[in-house]
Design an enzyme around this catalytic site. Structure first.
Site, short mmCIF file in Angstrom:
data_model
loop_
_atom_site.label_atom_id
_atom_site.label_comp_id
_atom_site.label_asym_id
_atom_site.label_seq_id
_atom_site.Cartn_x
_atom_site.Cartn_y
_atom_site.Cartn_z
N HIS A 84 11.19 4.68 -3.30
CA HIS A 84 10.12 3.80 -2.37
C HIS A 84 9.53 2.35 -2.03
CE1 HIS A 84 6.96 5.00 -5.08
NE2 HIS A 84 6.24 4.40 -4.02
N ASP A 124 1.06 -1.63 0.22
CA ASP A 124 -0.03 0.14 0.30
C ASP A 124 0.99 1.30 0.35
OD1 ASP A 124 -2.63 1.26 -0.43
OD2 ASP A 124 -2.11 1.86 1.45
P1 ITT Z 1 -3.62 -1.86 -5.44
O1 ITT Z 1 -4.24 -1.38 -3.95
O2 ITT Z 1 -4.55 -2.98 -6.23
O3 ITT Z 1 -2.14 -2.19 -4.89
P2 ITT Z 1 -3.67 0.81 -6.13
O4 ITT Z 1 -3.26 1.74 -7.60
O5 ITT Z 1 -5.37 1.08 -6.19
O6 ITT Z 1 -3.11 -1.05 -6.77
P3 ITT Z 1 -2.85 1.89 -3.97
O7 ITT Z 1 -4.00 1.90 -2.86
O8 ITT Z 1 -1.29 1.34 -3.00
O9 ITT Z 1 -2.20 1.14 -4.74
O10 ITT Z 1 -2.27 3.67 -4.26
C1 ITT Z 1 -1.86 3.32 -4.34
C2 ITT Z 1 -1.27 4.68 -5.51
O11 ITT Z 1 -0.50 5.96 -4.91
C3 ITT Z 1 -1.74 5.48 -7.21
O12 ITT Z 1 -2.60 4.42 -7.74
C4 ITT Z 1 -0.69 5.53 -7.36
O13 ITT Z 1 -2.06 6.77 -7.07
C5 ITT Z 1 0.04 6.57 -6.44
N1 ITT Z 1 1.16 6.27 -5.74
C6 ITT Z 1 1.86 4.57 -5.53
N2 ITT Z 1 3.31 4.17 -6.13
C7 ITT Z 1 3.33 4.61 -6.85
C8 ITT Z 1 4.49 4.77 -7.45
O14 ITT Z 1 5.01 4.01 -7.63
N3 ITT Z 1 4.77 5.72 -8.73
C9 ITT Z 1 3.68 6.95 -8.65
N4 ITT Z 1 2.46 6.71 -8.41
C10 ITT Z 1 2.38 6.01 -7.10
#
Ligand code: ITT
Length: 202
Positions: free
Chosen positions: A182, A70
């Site tokens: 990260h 997450d």
């Molecule tokens: P899952 O829950 O299925 O893993 P998700 O995209 O909804 O997919 P998260 O709930 O963890 O995942 O939300 C992470 C959000 O944070 C992601 O959609 C991006 O908007 C941002 N984010 C996280 N890591 C990132 C990265 O490496 N580069 C750019 N944006 C990132």
């Protein structure tokens, strides 16, 4: 070979985690291999809680070892927002472009030196019943004034990477991003536990 499920639907995360797991003797799956599972509601208020919810849901369903990431963007000038709401900053089901546009608007009056930000990733690993373990990684940078680059996903085109702030995360190759990101840091922090799990005979 042991199986490991990446508890995510995000293809960007899958690609990065697969590359980071690299040569480890493990057969990797993602939630695209379990379409019947659907979206997992992320009802937690911290990255740790949401990582646990995703990992635990998938572990309960499959009984297989799992890791869940997450993650999100924490912007200094916005008091750490959008944080756990990064994926839905511009509303439920928002596209990356919508989130990026909203972020640029929120920072339109903020000078370069006030645009500090960080990506944070918390990984929850569950390799057996009642055995959840966590690892975290942070990557600092600055929010630019325009989107640049075609790699990565999410806020990558706006995120100028430390220390020189010259390239956005979306201008880095997959390997370059993993070296500083990260998620790369979180997975490297998890590595000793992962190796321990791969060595074991359960
Ligand atoms: P899952 O829950 O299925 O893993 P998700 O995209 O909804 O997919 P998260 O709930 O963890 O995942 O939300 C992470 C959000 O944070 C992601 O959609 C991006 O908007 C941002 N984010 C996280 N890591 C990132 C990265 O490496 N580069 C750019 N944006 C990132």
């Amino acid at each position: 070979m042991k199986k490991l499920i990446l508890a995510t639907h995000n293809r960007g995360k899958v690609k990065e985690l697969q590359e980071l797991l690299g040569a480890l003797p493990v057969e990797v799956f993602s939630l695209h291999d379990f379409p019947e599972l659907g979206e997992i509601p992320e009802t937690g208020s911290t990255f740790k809680e949401n990582a646990y919810i995703k990992a635990q849901t998938v572990f309960t369903y499959t009984g297989l070892p799992v890791i869940a990431d997450d993650s999100g963007l924490e912007v200094d000038a916005l008091g750490g927002a959008p944080g756990v709401y990064s994926a839905r900053y511009a509303g439920e089901g928002a596209a990356d472009e919508d989130n990026n546009r909203k972020l640029l608007e929120a920072l339109s009056q903020v000078s370069p030196s006030g645009r500090g930000a960080q990506f944070r990733s918390v990984i929850c690993a569950i390799f057996g019943p009642g055995q959840e373990q966590y690892a975290e990684g942070i990557c600092r940078g600055r929010i630019g004034f325009e989107a640049r680059g075609n790699n990565g996903f999410g806020y990558d085109p706006l995120f100028l990477v430390e220390p020189d702030f010259e390239r956005t995360m979306a201008e880095l190759s997959l390997e370059e991003k993993n070296a500083v990101s990260h998620r790369g840091r979180a997975l490297r922090n998890l590595k000793p536990l992962l190796l321990e799990f791969l060595k074991g005979d359960t």
